[in-house]
Design an enzyme around this catalytic site. Structure first.
Site, PDB file in Angstrom:
ATOM      1  N   GLY A 117       0.816  -1.211   0.000  1.00  0.00           N
ATOM      2  CA  GLY A 117       0.000   0.000   0.000  1.00  0.00           C
ATOM      3  C   GLY A 117       0.849   1.260   0.000  1.00  0.00           C
ATOM      4  O   GLY A 117       1.949   1.286   0.548  1.00  0.00           O
ATOM      5  N   ARG A 128       1.129  -5.660  -4.967  1.00  0.00           N
ATOM      6  CA  ARG A 128       1.147  -6.540  -3.787  1.00  0.00           C
ATOM      7  C   ARG A 128       1.613  -7.961  -4.083  1.00  0.00           C
ATOM      8  O   ARG A 128       1.433  -8.852  -3.261  1.00  0.00           O
ATOM      9  CB  ARG A 128      -0.255  -6.597  -3.174  1.00  0.00           C
ATOM     10  CG  ARG A 128      -0.678  -5.343  -2.449  1.00  0.00           C
ATOM     11  CD  ARG A 128      -1.762  -5.625  -1.438  1.00  0.00           C
ATOM     12  NE  ARG A 128      -2.227  -4.418  -0.771  1.00  0.00           N
ATOM     13  CZ  ARG A 128      -1.638  -3.870   0.279  1.00  0.00           C
ATOM     14  NH1 ARG A 128      -0.569  -4.428   0.784  1.00  0.00           N
ATOM     15  NH2 ARG A 128      -2.118  -2.777   0.827  1.00  0.00           N
ATOM     16  N   ASP A 183       5.672  -5.200   6.676  1.00  0.00           N
ATOM     17  CA  ASP A 183       6.235  -6.398   7.306  1.00  0.00           C
ATOM     18  C   ASP A 183       6.285  -7.573   6.332  1.00  0.00           C
ATOM     19  O   ASP A 183       7.296  -8.284   6.267  1.00  0.00           O
ATOM     20  CB  ASP A 183       5.481  -6.765   8.598  1.00  0.00           C
ATOM     21  CG  ASP A 183       3.976  -6.850   8.417  1.00  0.00           C
ATOM     22  OD1 ASP A 183       3.460  -6.315   7.422  1.00  0.00           O
ATOM     23  OD2 ASP A 183       3.315  -7.460   9.270  1.00  0.00           O
ATOM     24  N   ASP A 184       5.216  -7.762   5.550  1.00  0.00           N
ATOM     25  CA  ASP A 184       5.207  -8.892   4.606  1.00  0.00           C
ATOM     26  C   ASP A 184       6.281  -8.725   3.530  1.00  0.00           C
ATOM     27  O   ASP A 184       7.005  -9.670   3.203  1.00  0.00           O
ATOM     28  CB  ASP A 184       3.833  -9.024   3.929  1.00  0.00           C
ATOM     29  CG  ASP A 184       2.755  -9.498   4.912  1.00  0.00           C
ATOM     30  OD1 ASP A 184       3.104 -10.278   5.820  1.00  0.00           O
ATOM     31  OD2 ASP A 184       1.598  -9.089   4.771  1.00  0.00           O
ATOM     32  N   LYS A 200       8.170   0.630   5.430  1.00  0.00           N
ATOM     33  CA  LYS A 200       7.060   1.473   4.969  1.00  0.00           C
ATOM     34  C   LYS A 200       5.734   0.911   5.448  1.00  0.00           C
ATOM     35  O   LYS A 200       5.534  -0.302   5.390  1.00  0.00           O
ATOM     36  CB  LYS A 200       7.065   1.479   3.428  1.00  0.00           C
ATOM     37  CG  LYS A 200       5.848   2.056   2.803  1.00  0.00           C
ATOM     38  CD  LYS A 200       5.171   1.130   1.807  1.00  0.00           C
ATOM     39  CE  LYS A 200       4.491  -0.040   2.447  1.00  0.00           C
ATOM     40  NZ  LYS A 200       3.526  -0.750   1.615  1.00  0.00           N
ATOM     41  N   THR A 201       4.859   1.686   5.938  1.00  0.00           N
ATOM     42  CA  THR A 201       3.430   1.382   6.072  1.00  0.00           C
ATOM     43  C   THR A 201       2.771   2.436   6.939  1.00  0.00           C
ATOM     44  O   THR A 201       3.285   2.784   8.015  1.00  0.00           O
ATOM     45  CB  THR A 201       3.101  -0.020   6.631  1.00  0.00           C
ATOM     46  OG1 THR A 201       1.677  -0.129   6.709  1.00  0.00           O
ATOM     47  CG2 THR A 201       3.678  -0.330   8.000  1.00  0.00           C
ATOM     48  N   ASP A 241       0.271   1.951   8.515  1.00  0.00           N
ATOM     49  CA  ASP A 241      -0.335   1.250   9.658  1.00  0.00           C
ATOM     50  C   ASP A 241       0.471   1.396  10.947  1.00  0.00           C
ATOM     51  O   ASP A 241      -0.058   1.183  12.035  1.00  0.00           O
ATOM     52  CB  ASP A 241      -0.482  -0.251   9.354  1.00  0.00           C
ATOM     53  CG  ASP A 241      -1.387  -0.504   8.171  1.00  0.00           C
ATOM     54  OD1 ASP A 241      -1.960   0.472   7.653  1.00  0.00           O
ATOM     55  OD2 ASP A 241      -1.525  -1.669   7.761  1.00  0.00           O
ATOM     56  N   GLY A 265      -5.565   0.734   8.873  1.00  0.00           N
ATOM     57  CA  GLY A 265      -4.533   0.260   9.798  1.00  0.00           C
ATOM     58  C   GLY A 265      -4.497  -1.249   9.852  1.00  0.00           C
ATOM     59  O   GLY A 265      -3.775  -1.813  10.669  1.00  0.00           O
ATOM     60  N   ARG A 266      -5.286  -1.892   9.011  1.00  0.00           N
ATOM     61  CA  ARG A 266      -5.358  -3.356   8.958  1.00  0.00           C
ATOM     62  C   ARG A 266      -5.516  -3.951  10.345  1.00  0.00           C
ATOM     63  O   ARG A 266      -6.531  -3.708  10.981  1.00  0.00           O
ATOM     64  CB  ARG A 266      -4.138  -3.922   8.239  1.00  0.00           C
ATOM     65  CG  ARG A 266      -4.444  -5.253   7.556  1.00  0.00           C
ATOM     66  CD  ARG A 266      -3.198  -5.970   7.180  1.00  0.00           C
ATOM     67  NE  ARG A 266      -2.419  -5.347   6.130  1.00  0.00           N
ATOM     68  CZ  ARG A 266      -2.743  -5.327   4.853  1.00  0.00           C
ATOM     69  NH1 ARG A 266      -3.843  -5.883   4.445  1.00  0.00           N
ATOM     70  NH2 ARG A 266      -1.956  -4.758   3.975  1.00  0.00           N
ATOM     71  N   TYR A 298      -7.755   5.749   2.234  1.00  0.00           N
ATOM     72  CA  TYR A 298      -7.088   6.127   0.986  1.00  0.00           C
ATOM     73  C   TYR A 298      -6.808   7.641   0.936  1.00  0.00           C
ATOM     74  O   TYR A 298      -5.918   8.077   0.213  1.00  0.00           O
ATOM     75  CB  TYR A 298      -7.931   5.670  -0.212  1.00  0.00           C
ATOM     76  CG  TYR A 298      -8.102   4.153  -0.213  1.00  0.00           C
ATOM     77  CD1 TYR A 298      -7.072   3.328  -0.653  1.00  0.00           C
ATOM     78  CD2 TYR A 298      -9.248   3.560   0.305  1.00  0.00           C
ATOM     79  CE1 TYR A 298      -7.190   1.951  -0.612  1.00  0.00           C
ATOM     80  CE2 TYR A 298      -9.372   2.177   0.362  1.00  0.00           C
ATOM     81  CZ  TYR A 298      -8.340   1.372  -0.096  1.00  0.00           C
ATOM     82  OH  TYR A 298      -8.456   0.014  -0.029  1.00  0.00           O
TER      83      TYR A 298
HETATM   84  P1  FBP Z   1       0.688  -1.972   3.625  1.00  0.00           P
HETATM   85  O1  FBP Z   1       0.659  -2.896   4.794  1.00  0.00           O
HETATM   86  O2  FBP Z   1       1.081  -2.624   2.373  1.00  0.00           O
HETATM   87  O3  FBP Z   1       1.483  -0.743   3.908  1.00  0.00           O
HETATM   88  O4  FBP Z   1      -0.801  -1.440   3.372  1.00  0.00           O
HETATM   89  C1  FBP Z   1      -1.548  -0.956   4.406  1.00  0.00           C
HETATM   90  C2  FBP Z   1      -2.969  -0.615   4.023  1.00  0.00           C
HETATM   91  O5  FBP Z   1      -3.075   0.759   3.732  1.00  0.00           O
HETATM   92  C3  FBP Z   1      -3.920  -1.029   5.140  1.00  0.00           C
HETATM   93  O6  FBP Z   1      -4.052  -0.006   6.079  1.00  0.00           O
HETATM   94  C4  FBP Z   1      -5.173  -1.344   4.370  1.00  0.00           C
HETATM   95  O7  FBP Z   1      -5.986  -2.278   5.049  1.00  0.00           O
HETATM   96  C5  FBP Z   1      -4.662  -1.936   3.092  1.00  0.00           C
HETATM   97  O8  FBP Z   1      -3.397  -1.349   2.873  1.00  0.00           O
HETATM   98  C6  FBP Z   1      -5.555  -1.672   1.920  1.00  0.00           C
HETATM   99  O9  FBP Z   1      -5.061  -2.365   0.833  1.00  0.00           O
HETATM  100  P2  FBP Z   1      -5.353  -2.012  -0.691  1.00  0.00           P
HETATM  101  O10 FBP Z   1      -4.523  -0.816  -1.020  1.00  0.00           O
HETATM  102  O11 FBP Z   1      -4.898  -3.211  -1.420  1.00  0.00           O
HETATM  103  O12 FBP Z   1      -6.805  -1.724  -0.814  1.00  0.00           O
END
Ligand code: FBP
Length: 560
Positions: free
Chosen positions: A81, A145, A175-176, A202-203, A205, A251-252, A428
């Site tokens: 993301g 991704r 992390d992934d 990076k993230t 979250d 923030g997943r 977003y």
């Molecule tokens: P990353 O862990 O790759 O940084 O992404 C975080 C995030 O923004 C989360 O907060 C969110 O749930 C997810 O990406 C949304 O994913 P997508 O951009 O695929 O809709």
């Protein structure tokens, strides 16, 4: 030629502040051998070549003689993301390798890890880099991704790495993606391929952090953007005094974003997923606690409020967690069968494979939510929580509960609880914002530092810049072996080595700060309106890091 805003034009000339440690010649200081945070034996077995490497610290060394430097070619990948500041990591790498040797070259692989496998790339020249300095977004090279962890992918990558004579690949990810950077570093080292792999944290979250990685980039800017929006909603809420605003925040899994925004804006309630799990709170408990706040405020004539909901909440409610875990296993195990079925038949198939307890949890949830939990996982096996409308679920259930409470009362009765809900999802909106000064500086330092790690031959390391609450000139730079952050977790139905996610810790000061204040914030109206990120002005306005970072790293006795 794209039209640029006035801010974009002025911001282009901002020169990120580089830590003193990276300003001139540097000396590398090696620490002691390291261990993974848990499951040491298994991690060591899976990473025999890169396990146990020492930490690296760079210190200024003006006496160091400039070695006979050779040009360095580097490939960079943006993974996952978007997060504000990605372009500055790339410009930091660019400036870093150019300082090592002016003929060094930087290549960007396009649309994430796929670009490496498909040999889709572009050379990032000075004019391209200059276009993107201090800008938000990942659009310079795009992101994706795709999970990069298979031998065929590494071998395909090796073809282009050799063709472009790349000395290193830098993976900018969460992390992934950094877990995959470690797997890739191990693979190339084990196969004698002379290419180094470096990760950058990076993230938005904020869950890629530990003792050595104090923050992931993007968290600072994204939470400032969301806090501005929440503050605006709160002020609207306090002006009209007729709505309850349910605001879901990205923030997943972890609730760091919601917590930071709560500390910045002082809403009436901020749910913390980790607390829900700790106290085994079920959906009905959460709904009761929200309803109690609504009723208490209504008694004082306050028929309005603001509630923050972390997007991962559902995964932390014990019964839902058990259900999701079994759904993950079923969907991974029967992927080929499930993918050939139409959506209704998929639901029937999955239901047939669920334990009775999980089936009854599924049946207790609204149908749409049940369906949302069965949607495809992302390539890393995560539930796509951004698609689950938890904020609407909660307000619907609160409304239902209030209906019982209001039973037999007239709308104009003094004890009738009025309740009108509004819903928002902020996610977003913040991921591609122009980086704050903190993120602009931090990202540039991460990139520049990555160039130093490459120059000293490191592989399987994450670029680490520490002491982040100090002025940026004093930041400490170096590298942390990625294996050091790993443990074994269940993913896609298998035990896998992964970087341990940092969840909100209820013993840590950010949570304690919230919990010490929440009773007052729920009862009174204590909203704070942070306003937009500022890029020009006094340092106290433009250089403030997040409250989370300040609370986590300022000793209590040093606070003013
Ligand atoms: P990353 O862990 O790759 O940084 O992404 C975080 C995030 O923004 C989360 O907060 C969110 O749930 C997810 O990406 C949304 O994913 P997508 O951009 O695929 O809709």
């Amino acid at each position: 030629m794209t039209t640029k805003s006035v801010l974009q034009k002025l911001r282009a000339s901002y020169q990120p502040k580089l830590p003193q440690a990276l300003c001139g010649e540097v000396k590398m200081v090696m620490g002691d051998p390291t261990e993974s945070v848990a499951d040491q034996e298994q991690i060591q077995q899976q990473f025999p070549m890169t396990y146990g490497m020492p930490q690296i610290t760079f210190v200024p060394d003006d006496k160091a003689k400039k070695a006979d430097a050779k040009p360095i070619n580097v490939g960079v990948i943006l993974s996952g993301g978007q997060a504000p500041g990605g372009h500055n990591v790339i410009s930091g790498i660019f400036d870093g390798i150019k300082r090592i040797h002016p003929e060094s070259r930087l290549y960007g692989f396009l649309m994430g890890p796929d670009g490496l496998v498909k040999h889709d790339y572009m050379e990032l020249t000075a004019d391209i880099i200059d276009e993107y300095r201090n800008t938000g977004g990942f659009d310079m090279i795009g992101s994706g991704r795709t999970k990069l962890d298979k031998e065929e992918q590494f071998e395909k990558g090796l073809e282009i790495i050799r063709e472009l004579n790349l000395r290193a690949i830098v993976i900018i990810g969460g992390d992934d993606s950094n877990t995959n950077a470690a797997i890739m570093a191990e693979y190339y080292k084990a196969h004698g391929a002379k290419v180094q792999v470096i990760g950058c944290p990076k993230t938005i979250d904020g869950d890629l952090k530990n003792e050595f990685i104090e923050a992931s980039f993007g968290f600072d800017t994204a939470t400032k953007v969301y806090s501005e929006l929440i503050g605006n909603v709160e002020r609207d809420c306090f002006s009209a005094r007729k709505y309850w605003h349910f605001i879901k925040l990205m923030g997943r899994s972890a609730s760091h974003i919601a917590l930071e925004c709560a500390l910045q804006t002082q809403p009436n309630l901020c749910l913390i997923s980790e607390e829900v799990e700790e106290y085994c709170l079920e959906l009905s408990d959460i709904v009761t606690s929200i309803t109690n706040i609504v009723v208490k405020r209504a008694k004082r004539g306050l028929n309005f409020g603001t509630i923050l909901v972390p997007e991962g909440l559902i995964e932390f409610i014990p019964s839902c967690k058990a259900l999701i875990e079994q759904l993950n296993e079923i969907m991974a195990k029967f992927k080929p069968e499930v993918s050939t079925l139409d959506p209704d038949a998929q639901v029937v198939f999955i239901r047939e494979h669920l334990d009775p307890e999980n089936l009854s949890t599924l049946d207790s949830l609204p149908k749409t939510l049940g369906r949302q939990l069965m949607l495809d996982r992302d390539p890393h096996g995560n539930v796509q929580v951004s698609l689950i409308e938890t904020e609407k679920l909660l307000s619907t259930l609160v409304k239902k509960k209030l209906k019982q409470i209001n039973k037999g009362k007239q709308k104009d009765d003094p004890d009738y609880v009025k309740f009108k809900a509004m819903h928002h999802f902020f996610g977003y909106e913040g991921r591609c914002a122009a980086p704050s000064n903190f993120d602009a500086d931090y990202c540039y330092a991460l990139g520049f530092n990555a160039a130093q790690l490459i120059n000293c031959g490191a592989t399987g390391y994450m670029s680490s810049v520490r002491d982040l609450i100090k002025p940026s000139s004093e930041w400490r730079c170096g590298g942390i072996p990625i294996t050091m952050m790993m443990n074994i977790e269940r993913r896609n139905g298998e035990d896998k080595p992964v970087i341990r996610k940092a969840l909100v810790d209820m013993k840590d000061r950010p949570f304690l700060e919230y919990s010490n204040n929440r009773a007052t914030w729920s009862k009174e109206t204590c909203y704070v309106y942070p306003g937009p990120i500022q890029y020009f002005g006094p340092s106290e306005l433009i250089d403030q890091p997040t409250k989370t970072l300040i609370l986590e790293h300022t000793p209590e006795d040093e606070e003013q």
